[in-house]
Design a protein around this motif. Structure first.
Motif, PDB file in Angstrom:
ATOM      1  N   GLU A  30     -23.323  52.022   2.449  1.00 35.25           N
ATOM      2  CA  GLU A  30     -22.226  52.558   3.246  1.00 35.25           C
ATOM      3  C   GLU A  30     -22.199  51.941   4.643  1.00 35.25           C
ATOM      4  N   ILE A  31     -23.386  51.596   5.160  1.00 34.48           N
ATOM      5  CA  ILE A  31     -23.435  50.960   6.486  1.00 34.48           C
ATOM      6  C   ILE A  31     -22.726  49.616   6.447  1.00 34.48           C
ATOM      7  N   GLU A  32     -22.957  48.843   5.390  1.00 36.44           N
ATOM      8  CA  GLU A  32     -22.270  47.563   5.236  1.00 36.44           C
ATOM      9  C   GLU A  32     -20.767  47.769   5.113  1.00 36.44           C
ATOM     10  N   ASP A  33     -20.365  48.808   4.390  1.00 36.52           N
ATOM     11  CA  ASP A  33     -18.935  49.088   4.230  1.00 36.52           C
ATOM     12  C   ASP A  33     -18.284  49.360   5.589  1.00 36.52           C
ATOM     13  N   VAL A  34     -18.938  50.179   6.398  1.00 44.59           N
ATOM     14  CA  VAL A  34     -18.393  50.495   7.717  1.00 44.59           C
ATOM     15  C   VAL A  34     -18.285  49.241   8.570  1.00 44.59           C
ATOM     16  N   PHE A  35     -19.330  48.434   8.564  1.00 43.20           N
ATOM     17  CA  PHE A  35     -19.337  47.230   9.401  1.00 43.20           C
ATOM     18  C   PHE A  35     -18.231  46.264   8.984  1.00 43.20           C
ATOM     19  N   CYS A  36     -18.104  46.043   7.680  1.00 45.08           N
ATOM     20  CA  CYS A  36     -17.074  45.123   7.192  1.00 45.08           C
ATOM     21  C   CYS A  36     -15.679  45.606   7.578  1.00 45.08           C
ATOM     22  N   ALA A  37     -15.445  46.908   7.420  1.00 48.26           N
ATOM     23  CA  ALA A  37     -14.131  47.449   7.749  1.00 48.26           C
ATOM     24  C   ALA A  37     -13.864  47.407   9.248  1.00 48.26           C
ATOM     25  N   LEU A  38     -14.898  47.589  10.043  1.00 42.05           N
ATOM     26  CA  LEU A  38     -14.727  47.668  11.490  1.00 42.05           C
ATOM     27  C   LEU A  38     -14.456  46.317  12.116  1.00 42.05           C
ATOM     28  N   VAL A  39     -15.207  45.291  11.716  1.00 39.73           N
ATOM     29  CA  VAL A  39     -15.098  44.006  12.411  1.00 39.73           C
ATOM     30  C   VAL A  39     -14.314  42.961  11.620  1.00 39.73           C
ATOM     31  N   ALA A  40     -14.063  43.216  10.344  1.00 40.71           N
ATOM     32  CA  ALA A  40     -13.371  42.198   9.544  1.00 40.71           C
ATOM     33  C   ALA A  40     -12.499  42.846   8.478  1.00 40.71           C
ATOM     34  N   PHE A  41     -11.645  43.769   8.889  1.00 43.95           N
ATOM     35  CA  PHE A  41     -10.849  44.478   7.887  1.00 43.95           C
ATOM     36  C   PHE A  41      -9.900  43.555   7.105  1.00 43.95           C
ATOM     37  N   PRO A  42      -9.296  42.496   7.710  1.00 42.15           N
ATOM     38  CA  PRO A  42      -8.440  41.626   6.886  1.00 42.15           C
ATOM     39  C   PRO A  42      -9.223  40.916   5.781  1.00 42.15           C
ATOM     40  N   LEU A  43     -10.414  40.408   6.138  1.00 41.55           N
ATOM     41  CA  LEU A  43     -11.247  39.743   5.136  1.00 41.55           C
ATOM     42  C   LEU A  43     -11.705  40.732   4.068  1.00 41.55           C
ATOM     43  N   THR A  44     -12.021  41.937   4.489  1.00 42.65           N
ATOM     44  CA  THR A  44     -12.469  42.955   3.538  1.00 42.65           C
ATOM     45  C   THR A  44     -11.362  43.342   2.569  1.00 42.65           C
ATOM     46  N   LEU A  45     -10.169  43.594   3.075  1.00 38.73           N
ATOM     47  CA  LEU A  45      -9.051  43.955   2.199  1.00 38.73           C
ATOM     48  C   LEU A  45      -8.690  42.814   1.258  1.00 38.73           C
ATOM     49  N   SER A  46      -8.734  41.591   1.774  1.00 39.67           N
ATOM     50  CA  SER A  46      -8.455  40.433   0.918  1.00 39.67           C
ATOM     51  C   SER A  46      -9.489  40.327  -0.197  1.00 39.67           C
ATOM     52  N   GLN A  47     -10.750  40.535   0.154  1.00 39.77           N
ATOM     53  CA  GLN A  47     -11.816  40.482  -0.856  1.00 39.77           C
ATOM     54  C   GLN A  47     -11.603  41.531  -1.942  1.00 39.77           C
ATOM     55  N   LEU A  48     -11.262  42.746  -1.543  1.00 38.74           N
ATOM     56  CA  LEU A  48     -11.073  43.826  -2.514  1.00 38.74           C
ATOM     57  C   LEU A  48      -9.828  43.591  -3.364  1.00 38.74           C
ATOM     58  N   GLU A  49      -8.770  43.057  -2.750  1.00 39.03           N
ATOM     59  CA  GLU A  49      -7.544  42.780  -3.509  1.00 39.03           C
ATOM     60  C   GLU A  49      -7.811  41.728  -4.589  1.00 39.03           C
ATOM     61  N   LEU A  50      -8.511  40.647  -4.219  1.00 37.29           N
ATOM     62  CA  LEU A  50      -8.815  39.597  -5.188  1.00 37.29           C
ATOM     63  C   LEU A  50      -9.752  40.103  -6.278  1.00 37.29           C
ATOM     64  N   GLN A  51     -10.592  41.075  -5.914  1.00 37.11           N
ATOM     65  CA  GLN A  51     -11.466  41.676  -6.919  1.00 37.11           C
ATOM     66  C   GLN A  51     -10.633  42.357  -8.013  1.00 37.11           C
ATOM     67  N   THR A  52      -9.533  42.954  -7.626  1.00 37.76           N
ATOM     68  CA  THR A  52      -8.696  43.646  -8.615  1.00 37.76           C
ATOM     69  C   THR A  52      -8.043  42.666  -9.586  1.00 37.76           C
ATOM     70  N   GLU A  53      -7.924  41.378  -9.172  1.00 36.85           N
ATOM     71  CA  GLU A  53      -7.308  40.385 -10.043  1.00 36.85           C
ATOM     72  C   GLU A  53      -8.288  39.824 -11.060  1.00 36.85           C
ATOM     73  N   GLY A  54      -9.564  40.133 -10.870  1.00 36.56           N
ATOM     74  CA  GLY A  54     -10.553  39.825 -11.892  1.00 36.56           C
ATOM     75  C   GLY A  54     -10.935  38.372 -12.029  1.00 36.56           C
ATOM     76  N   LYS A  55     -10.681  37.563 -10.981  1.00 34.02           N
ATOM     77  CA  LYS A  55     -11.056  36.148 -11.066  1.00 34.02           C
ATOM     78  C   LYS A  55     -12.405  35.944 -10.411  1.00 34.02           C
ATOM     79  N   GLU A  56     -13.149  35.008 -10.972  1.00 37.00           N
ATOM     80  CA  GLU A  56     -14.511  34.793 -10.497  1.00 37.00           C
ATOM     81  C   GLU A  56     -14.588  33.605  -9.562  1.00 37.00           C
ATOM     82  N   VAL A  57     -15.630  33.654  -8.694  1.00 41.39           N
ATOM     83  CA  VAL A  57     -15.967  32.523  -7.826  1.00 41.39           C
ATOM     84  C   VAL A  57     -17.350  32.045  -8.208  1.00 41.39           C
TER      85      VAL A  57
END
Length: 798
Positions: free
Chosen positions: A771-798
């Motif tokens: 949860e600490i990592e979740d808070v940090f990601c949302a606080l300092v990099a919310f665009p990157l975090t939302l983009s990461q979660l959105e792409l996760q929903t598309e199910g493509k791998e890196v």
């Protein structure tokens, strides 16, 4: 090449397996060999240059170029506009201290708790190296090098000067009502002065060194990785450390190392100049002499670093440490030995009793007084400047009394000049000392390194500091009693004119007579004179002998600090290559000397302020880095021991830091999202985060109504924050700060929303994290975090 894996725990283990394929599994990689190093360097980063068959350069050209431009740009700025540089550095120092004291104080204590947990945990028996490895150095050499690289020069400069600063100053212009902890008489004030000095040089000083050293030694020696600071983040981001992210970390580390070492060198060169003046009055205490000393010692340090760790730095450290012990024993036996022994035992007890209480002090109410100041140069509080309070009162014809006089507050600037300065100074040294301690600690267990690096240097430092500080306090009391002067112990000041001193020198008949016996009013003297003054009572010949030993000790510690710093800079610029060309070693030694020169020149008569300012500025960004280092250390322990809590977990399909590789990391699979898709997703998350929130919520709940509620709620919070921050009420209205406060409150609600969604996605996809990592990601990099979660929903791998 061996690179190209996803940063999962299983991927890290697979990486080690691939390394085993290209070498004998039982033979560790030898990073003095270029071919072994290149297994961990991207080909487009490595610069190899030979001239007439002579090796000229072997380095990561990106790191070297960025560090060179930054450091030499700083040198040029300081030399061309020294007044502007000094003013700008001081402004940054004040701003950082006033707004982030809580960060410096809080993180230092959290790191200490983490180290104590690690020391007593089951992981304490793990070695910095393979299980059958023996320690690289014996205990004596190891301890001597620990001490010399960590605190050497500074102890000579501050050993007497710092406790004397807390105990007595020249008044009435210099008020000195520091209270840490509370005292009721002058004896307790004297003890407080020694305690605060030990607090600044004790366990907290070594926390940042040890946590960095343990991690880098652990991952580099156990996982056969080259020794650079980028590898500290290997357990977190995997092979992204080989790209621009790692280049940035190493560049920042070179800058921190250089500025941290240069701060120490600045103190050292002033003391050496004062020592030479004491031995020969024809030598002035002047900036030109100090610059000359810097370059003479830089030349000697260059020779030492060219000889290498074993022949150069090790032997210098052993000799210098022995000389320091010899000096302390001399003054201990020639003076009141029993007084010094009493002081050592008592001071250690005070330290144990008060270290936790004072360790959390932020001078909260003292710094509150800054908000009541009308000067913008004094009040630099972010969001609580003069327009929020003082100017509003002035517009209504109201003025404020001096809060210090009204409430009897202690100095509001104490943190700025002392505790935060020290914490930032230690932090700026973290990459340098951490790498150096890791280098000399190979083969030792984590528990041995933590206990040894905590207890051994602290024990010797405490003995030295208490002895020197106690002798300084004794000399000050002798002068007050002999010159019949009553000090103000509550404010800690004396009247130097009444004591017969002008411009730091005795001028009255009694003061001159007292000086002839070897005693000075230290509160009326310059800081750099203190260490030499306390050697005077033992007779002219012995005083001269002790002055020479102190001067030699400072000079040699100066050299060991300089050559150790140059050695680490060279390692960082060359991606951990341990056999760089000779000219490359010379270059980084010269660069370090140039930066030290720039700080001395820019500081001028106030060079101490410039040295303090650059330490705080350099230490601030690395405070965040060390927080990541603690997280990385914990993850490295779990991975190394194949802990099921992490080995059974997966990862998100994209990384937050993929942008450092232009969204095309080498580990990307053919099914990875295209770069255009990554950019589109990120831009959408910046301007319309509700779109991403809707997709994420729909993936979690599989319900369109619920997902729409999440999207609308998050969007309202986000756009309210943006709009309210663009609105600004006039300072003469009652609504000042209204939009500002509501705006940031809405942003924090938005952060909580993103944090919740990320934690739900982690749970659904069995992704390792907290949860600490979740808070940090949302606080300092919310665009990157939302983009990461959105792409996760598309199910493509890196």
């Amino acid at each position: 090449k061996v690179q190209g894996f996803a940063s999962t725990p299983a991927g890290i283990m697979a990486e080690q397996a691939k390394v085993d394929v290209v070498r004998d599994k039982n033979e560790p990689l030898d990073f003095t060999k270029e071919e072994d190093l290149l297994l961990h360097v991207r080909p487009n980063r490595w610069l190899r240059l030979d001239v007439a068959g002579i090796r000229v350069c072997r380095c990561n050209w990106v790191v070297s170029l960025m560090a060179t431009c930054f450091l030499w740009g700083f040198v040029t700025y300081c030399l061309v506009d020294k007044d502007g540089a000094r003013s700008e550095l001081k402004t940054w120092q004040n701003w950082l201290t006033q707004n982030f004291t809580w960060l410096f104080i809080g993180t230092q204590n959290v790191w200490a708790v983490f180290l104590i947990w690690m020391m007593f945990s089951k992981y304490g028996n793990l070695k910095l190296g393979k299980e059958d490895e023996k320690p690289a150095y014996g205990n004596a050499a190891w301890f001597a090098m620990l001490f010399s690289c960590g605190v050497g020069v500074g102890l000579y400069y501050w050993g007497v000067a710092e406790p004397m600063h807390y105990y007595r100053q020249s008044g009435p212009s210099n008020w000195n009502n520091v209270v840490k902890p509370f005292f009721q008489n002058d004896d307790q004030r004297a003890q407080m002065a020694i305690f605060v000095t030990l607090f600044h040089w004790g366990l907290h000083a070594w926390v940042v060194y040890i946590v960095t050293a343990v991690l880098i030694g652990f991952v580099c020696y156990r996982w056969d990785l080259p020794m650079t600071m980028r590898m500290c983040f290997y357990p977190l981001v995997g092979d992204l450390v080989y790209g621009f992210l790692g280049d940035f970390v190493d560049t920042l580390s070179i800058a921190c190392t250089t500025f941290g070492v240069c701060t120490t060198l600045g103190f050292g060169v002033q003391t050496i100049n004062a020592g030479l003046h004491r031995l020969n009055k024809d030598i002035p205490i002047h900036e030109n002499w100090q610059v000359g000393i810097i370059w003479v010692i830089t030349a000697v340090a260059t020779v030492s670093v060219c000889l290498g760790l074993q022949r150069g730095i090790k032997n210098l450290a052993l000799f210098t440490f022995s000389l320091g012990c010899f000096t302390v024993m001399n003054v201990g036996f020639m003076d009141n030995t029993w007084y010094l022994l009493n002081s050592i035992v008592q001071s250690v007890g005070y330290y144990i009793q008060y270290v936790i209480q004072i360790g959390f002090e932020c001078d909260t109410f003292q710094q509150l007084n800054l908000e009541f100041q009308s000067s913008e140069s004094t009040n630099q509080l972010w969001g609580s400047g003069t327009d929020k309070l003082v100017n509003r009162l002035a517009d209504h014809g109201l003025t404020m009394d001096n809060p210090t006089d009204t409430y009897g507050s202690t100095q509001a600037g104490f943190m700025n000049g002392w505790t935060v300065f020290y914490w930032a100074w230690w932090i700026s040294w973290a990459p340098f000392v951490g790498m150096f301690v890791a280098k000399i600690s190979r083969g030792r267990t984590i528990r041995q390194v933590i206990i040894g690096a905590f207890l051994a240097p602290c024990t010797f430092s405490f003995v030295l500091l208490v002895a020197l500080g106690s002798l300084g306090i004794k000399m000050q009391r002798v002068s007050e009693l002999a010159l019949h002067h009553q000090p103000d112990f509550e404010l800690g000041i004396v009247n130097c004119t009444a004591m017969g001193y002008e411009a730091g020198e005795p001028v009255s008949v009694d003061a001159l007579a007292l000086a002839d016996t070897g005693y000075y009013a230290l509160a009326c003297r310059n800081y750099v004179e203190h260490i030499f003054d306390i050697m005077e009572p033992y007779g002219d010949q012995m005083a001269t002998f002790l002055h020479i030993t102190v001067l030699i000790g400072i000079t040699l510690y100066f050299i060991t600090s300089s050559d150790s710093g140059s050695y680490v800079d060279d390692l960082l610029s060359a991606n951990g290559y341990e056999h760089p060309p000779l000219l490359q070693k010379v270059y980084w030694a010269v660069t370090e000397g140039a930066c030290a020169t720039a700080l001395v020149v820019a500081g001028g008569a106030n060079s101490l302020e410039a040295l303090q300012a650059i330490s705080i500025c350099a230490g601030f960004p690395y405070t965040f880095a060390i927080c990541f280092i603690c997280t990385s250390m914990y993850r490295a322990l779990l991975i190394d021991q194949k802990d099921p809590s992490i080995m059974t977990k997966s990862k998100f399909t994209t990384s937050l830091f993929d942008f450092c590789d232009a969204f095309a990391p080498p580990s990307a699979t053919p099914s990875a999202p295209l770069v255009t898709a990554r950019v589109r997703s990120l831009l959408l998350a910046i301007v319309a985060p509700g779109v991403a929130v809707r997709k994420i919520a729909l993936n979690i709940y599989n319900d369109s109504y619920t997902s729409m509620v999440h999207a609308v709620g998050a969007s309202v919070c986000f756009y309210s924050w943006f709009l309210l921050m663009c609105m600004d009420a006039p300072s003469n209205t009652k609504n000042v700060g209204f939009y500002y406060g509501i705006g940031w409150s809405m942003f924090m609600l938005f952060v909580c929303w993103v944090t919740f969604l990320r934690s739900q996605m982690r749970e659904k996809y069995n992704v390792y994290g907290s949860e600490i990592e979740d808070v940090f990601c949302a606080l300092v990099a919310f665009p990157l975090t939302l983009s990461q979660l959105e792409l996760q929903t598309e199910g493509k791998e890196v």
